[in-house]
Motif scaffolding. Structure first.
Motif, PDB file in Angstrom:
ATOM      1  N   HIS A  72       0.860  -1.193   0.000  1.00 52.72           N
ATOM      2  CA  HIS A  72       0.000   0.000   0.000  1.00 52.72           C
ATOM      3  C   HIS A  72       0.885   1.228   0.000  1.00 52.72           C
ATOM      4  O   HIS A  72       2.094   1.140   0.197  1.00 52.72           O
ATOM      5  CB  HIS A  72      -1.007   0.000   1.145  1.00 52.72           C
ATOM      6  CG  HIS A  72      -0.444  -0.035   2.534  1.00 52.72           C
ATOM      7  ND1 HIS A  72       0.360  -1.047   2.987  1.00 52.72           N
ATOM      8  CD2 HIS A  72      -0.590   0.794   3.592  1.00 52.72           C
ATOM      9  CE1 HIS A  72       0.675  -0.831   4.260  1.00 52.72           C
ATOM     10  NE2 HIS A  72       0.122   0.291   4.648  1.00 52.72           N
ATOM     11  N   ASP A  74       1.339   3.806   1.974  1.00 55.57           N
ATOM     12  CA  ASP A  74       1.721   4.543   3.176  1.00 55.57           C
ATOM     13  C   ASP A  74       3.234   4.775   3.184  1.00 55.57           C
ATOM     14  O   ASP A  74       4.006   3.966   2.655  1.00 55.57           O
ATOM     15  CB  ASP A  74       1.309   3.765   4.439  1.00 55.57           C
ATOM     16  CG  ASP A  74      -0.190   3.884   4.720  1.00 55.57           C
ATOM     17  OD1 ASP A  74      -0.870   4.634   3.991  1.00 55.57           O
ATOM     18  OD2 ASP A  74      -0.671   3.223   5.659  1.00 55.57           O
ATOM     19  N   HIS A  77       6.081   2.353   3.732  1.00 60.77           N
ATOM     20  CA  HIS A  77       6.214   1.263   2.755  1.00 60.77           C
ATOM     21  C   HIS A  77       6.772   1.751   1.419  1.00 60.77           C
ATOM     22  O   HIS A  77       7.241   0.969   0.622  1.00 60.77           O
ATOM     23  CB  HIS A  77       4.854   0.581   2.524  1.00 60.77           C
ATOM     24  CG  HIS A  77       4.278   0.027   3.795  1.00 60.77           C
ATOM     25  ND1 HIS A  77       4.223  -1.313   4.082  1.00 60.77           N
ATOM     26  CD2 HIS A  77       3.757   0.657   4.890  1.00 60.77           C
ATOM     27  CE1 HIS A  77       3.702  -1.492   5.284  1.00 60.77           C
ATOM     28  NE2 HIS A  77       3.397  -0.313   5.794  1.00 60.77           N
ATOM     29  N   ASP A 139      -5.058  -0.302   7.066  1.00 64.41           N
ATOM     30  CA  ASP A 139      -5.248   1.113   7.408  1.00 64.41           C
ATOM     31  C   ASP A 139      -5.275   1.984   6.159  1.00 64.41           C
ATOM     32  O   ASP A 139      -5.169   3.196   6.241  1.00 64.41           O
ATOM     33  CB  ASP A 139      -4.167   1.579   8.392  1.00 64.41           C
ATOM     34  CG  ASP A 139      -2.766   1.563   7.789  1.00 64.41           C
ATOM     35  OD1 ASP A 139      -2.618   1.195   6.605  1.00 64.41           O
ATOM     36  OD2 ASP A 139      -1.815   1.933   8.518  1.00 64.41           O
ATOM     37  N   ASP A 158       0.140  -4.327   7.015  1.00 62.28           N
ATOM     38  CA  ASP A 158       0.134  -3.811   8.392  1.00 62.28           C
ATOM     39  C   ASP A 158      -0.572  -4.752   9.373  1.00 62.28           C
ATOM     40  O   ASP A 158      -0.500  -4.560  10.594  1.00 62.28           O
ATOM     41  CB  ASP A 158      -0.589  -2.461   8.444  1.00 62.28           C
ATOM     42  CG  ASP A 158       0.186  -1.357   7.754  1.00 62.28           C
ATOM     43  OD1 ASP A 158       1.319  -1.605   7.316  1.00 62.28           O
ATOM     44  OD2 ASP A 158      -0.352  -0.236   7.656  1.00 62.28           O
TER      45      ASP A 158
HETATM   46 FE   LIG Z   1      -0.393   1.371   6.575  1.00 60.37          FE
END
Ligand SMILES: [Fe+2]
Ligand SMILES: [Fe+2]
Length: 265
Positions: A72, A74, A77, A139, A158
């Motif tokens: 994802h 975020d 990452h 998330d 996550d």
């Molecule tokens: Fe995340």
């Protein structure tokens, strides 16, 4: 960054840990699958970028990478994603469409190298099939975890993360009570929506992982965990009806800063 290590015969961990003031540490792991078509899963935190590239180069020549799988978009990452794509000209970026489009608002993602995946889609990497899975907890709506049908590893993004007291290379080194408290707390804090859904609906998404029966859980935010899937699923099942975690507020921040001797008003 911490020193890379091998967690399964063909899977390397590129580990880092992020201090959570007053609480402990959160692991921030990326992984290399030494498949016939080698795969990097996630690219760590931007603040570690230089060290991340060194860690990556210590386990594989980036030019040999054929895939970069982004779980994802975020920041913990995507930290070295641009550098990795430059260093790995033969790699395609496997990601959820929205993740790619959102990143494109910030930097020119090379769309001709992108491979869009939805949960349930697979890529064949020569000696194994990698399947995109929506994990029980996420998330970010672009999350695609990865199930590797050769090693039996589940790269959980996550999900199954936990704040723990010190960085280690296996959850076997973490006391059971610490692991339980850390995992339930992280699940609640990182996924506040889990308290809004019905327990039986959440159970169905846990059941999907139970049926997958991964040999090892490789979360971005937990040391590798072998033979603990059932224990973890039972822990997560307790989260929806539990009291939501409360994030630290300004009073807590002032205490943290005060104990560090640097309060500014
Ligand atoms: Fe995340
Ligand atoms: Fe994360």
């Amino acid at each position: 960054m911490d020193k890379p290590y091998r967690t399964m015969p063909d899977i390397e961990v590129l580990p880092a840990h992020f201090p959570i003031p007053g609480a402990g540490f959160l692991a921030v792991n990326a992984f290399v699958i030494k498949a016939k078509e080698p795969v990097l899963i996630d690219t760590g935190m931007g603040k570690d970028s230089e060290e991340f590239m060194e860690a990556l180069e210590s386990v594989i020549d980036p030019r040999d990478l054929k895939w970069v799988w982004l779980t994802h978009d975020d920041a913990d990452h995507t930290g070295s994603l641009q550098k990795v794509l430059e260093a790995a000209p033969n790699a395609r970026l496997a990601a959820f469409s929205l993740a790619v489009l959102r990143m494109s608002t910030d930097w020119p993602v090379p769309m001709n190298r992108v491979y869009w995946l939805n949960p349930g889609d697979c890529i064949d990497v020569g000696d194994r099939k990698l399947t995109a899975v929506r994990p029980p907890l996420f998330d970010n709506p672009t999350t695609i975890a990865v199930y590797d049908d050769k090693s039996g590893a589940f790269f959980a993004a996550d999900c199954f993360g936990a704040i723990i007291q010190s960085p280690v290379q296996s959850t076997d080194e973490v006391a059971e009570s610490e692991l339980a408290q850390g995992m339930v707390g992280w699940a609640s804090l990182d996924n506040p929506w889990v308290h809004m859904i019905k327990t039986n609906e959440f159970s169905q998404s846990l059941e999907r992982i139970r049926r997958l029966a991964p040999k090892k859980i490789l979360s971005a935010h937990l040391p590798p965990a072998e033979g603990k899937t059932e224990q973890f699923l039972e822990l997560l099942a307790t989260v929806p009806p539990s009291t939501p975690a409360i994030a630290p507020n300004q009073t807590a921040l002032e205490q943290i800063l005060g104990s560090a001797g640097s309060v500014n008003r």
